[in-house]
Design a protein around this motif. Structure first.
Motif, PDB file in Angstrom:
ATOM      1  N   ARG A  43       3.009   5.768  -2.768  1.00 12.94           N
ATOM      2  CA  ARG A  43       4.179   6.523  -3.200  1.00 12.94           C
ATOM      3  C   ARG A  43       4.144   6.725  -4.713  1.00 12.94           C
ATOM      4  NH1 ARG A  43      10.560   5.117  -2.847  1.00 12.94           N
ATOM      5  NH2 ARG A  43      11.248   7.235  -3.273  1.00 12.94           N
ATOM      6  N   THR A  44       3.748   5.672  -5.443  1.00  7.30           N
ATOM      7  CA  THR A  44       3.634   5.786  -6.894  1.00  7.30           C
ATOM      8  C   THR A  44       2.568   6.820  -7.264  1.00  7.30           C
ATOM      9  OG1 THR A  44       4.257   3.467  -7.092  1.00  7.30           O
ATOM     10  CG2 THR A  44       3.249   4.476  -9.011  1.00  7.30           C
ATOM     11  N   GLU A  45       1.420   6.750  -6.566  1.00 11.24           N
ATOM     12  CA  GLU A  45       0.360   7.735  -6.823  1.00 11.24           C
ATOM     13  C   GLU A  45       0.838   9.144  -6.501  1.00 11.24           C
ATOM     14  OE1 GLU A  45      -3.303   6.902  -4.818  1.00 11.24           O
ATOM     15  OE2 GLU A  45      -3.503   4.915  -5.716  1.00 11.24           O
ATOM     16  N   LYS A  58       3.900   1.474  -1.182  1.00 13.48           N
ATOM     17  CA  LYS A  58       4.496   1.606  -2.518  1.00 13.48           C
ATOM     18  C   LYS A  58       3.479   2.178  -3.506  1.00 13.48           C
ATOM     19  CE  LYS A  58       8.014  -2.008  -2.196  1.00 13.48           C
ATOM     20  NZ  LYS A  58       8.445  -3.325  -2.668  1.00 13.48           N
ATOM     21  N   ARG A  59       2.240   1.668  -3.416  1.00 14.53           N
ATOM     22  CA  ARG A  59       1.193   2.164  -4.313  1.00 14.53           C
ATOM     23  C   ARG A  59       0.936   3.658  -4.061  1.00 14.53           C
ATOM     24  NH1 ARG A  59      -3.908   3.361  -4.159  1.00 14.53           N
ATOM     25  NH2 ARG A  59      -4.230   2.714  -2.020  1.00 14.53           N
ATOM     26  N   GLU A  72       0.842  -1.209   0.000  1.00 19.22           N
ATOM     27  CA  GLU A  72       0.000   0.000   0.000  1.00 19.22           C
ATOM     28  C   GLU A  72       0.873   1.252   0.000  1.00 19.22           C
ATOM     29  OE1 GLU A  72      -3.559   2.243   0.100  1.00 19.22           O
ATOM     30  OE2 GLU A  72      -3.197   0.157  -0.373  1.00 19.22           O
ATOM     31  N   ALA A 104       3.893  10.235  -6.559  1.00 18.82           N
ATOM     32  CA  ALA A 104       4.849  10.649  -7.591  1.00 18.82           C
ATOM     33  C   ALA A 104       4.099  11.080  -8.853  1.00 18.82           C
ATOM     34  CB  ALA A 104       5.824   9.518  -7.900  1.00 18.82           C
ATOM     35  N   ALA A 105       3.058  10.325  -9.210  1.00 14.25           N
ATOM     36  CA  ALA A 105       2.259  10.681 -10.386  1.00 14.25           C
ATOM     37  C   ALA A 105       1.556  12.024 -10.161  1.00 14.25           C
ATOM     38  CB  ALA A 105       1.246   9.582 -10.693  1.00 14.25           C
TER      39      ALA A 105
END
Length: 162
Positions: free
Chosen positions: A53-55, A50-51, A48, A57-58
């Motif tokens: 963090r990806t969101e 990581k997800r 979660e 970053a996006a």
């Protein structure tokens, strides 16, 4: 009593019995399930994170693009405003020059009209003075030589009629 039946022996037997009961009742399985559950929860939390963090970053990239677009738009607005201000300044100067030209022309026309009126008044007054002077001269002449002039005029009229 035997030498090996001391307190250490009974402590060891108690420990072995305790561990045996623990194994019998499945405490190690319960602990393993609890640890497995905790491991799965930690793995889920890591996934979660990581997800997220990806969101994040996006979203950061998206907001950076929006900020850059907003800056470009703001620069465009400022440029357009400067151009509009320059255009309005040019128009205002032209309008002011036109206004000054029209006002100057109107003042010159008023001055010319006032001059013409003054000239007409001077001529009128001059004519009035000349008529008055002629009347005064004729009146004096008529008083001095009135009879002769009338007799000459009658003779002239009579001569023309005949």
């Amino acid at each position: 009593m035997a030498e090996w039946l001391d307190n250490s022996f009974f402590a060891t037997v108690g420990l072995v019995l305790f561990l045996g009961l623990m194994i019998y009742f499945g405490v190690p399985k319960i602990i393993a399930k609890m640890l497995d559950g905790k491991i799965k929860q930690i793995e889920t939390d890591i996934a979660e994170a990581k997800r997220l963090r990806t969101e994040a970053a996006a979203l950061l990239v998206e907001y950076e693009q929006k900020r850059a677009a907003a800056e470009r738009e703001a620069e465009g607005i400022v440029t357009a405003a400067k151009q509009e201000a320059e255009r309005l300044t040019v128009e205002a100067k032209a309008s002011l020059e036109d206004l000054v030209t029209r006002r100057t022309k109107a003042v010159e026309d008023k001055i010319a009209q006032a001059e013409a009126q003054a000239l007409a008044e001077v001529r009128s007054r001059s004519a009035d003075i000349a008529i008055e002077a002629a009347r005064a001269v004729l009146s004096d002449e008529m008083n001095k030589n009135g009879g002769k002039v009338i007799d000459a005029a009658i003779a002239d009229v009579a001569g023309r009629l005949n």
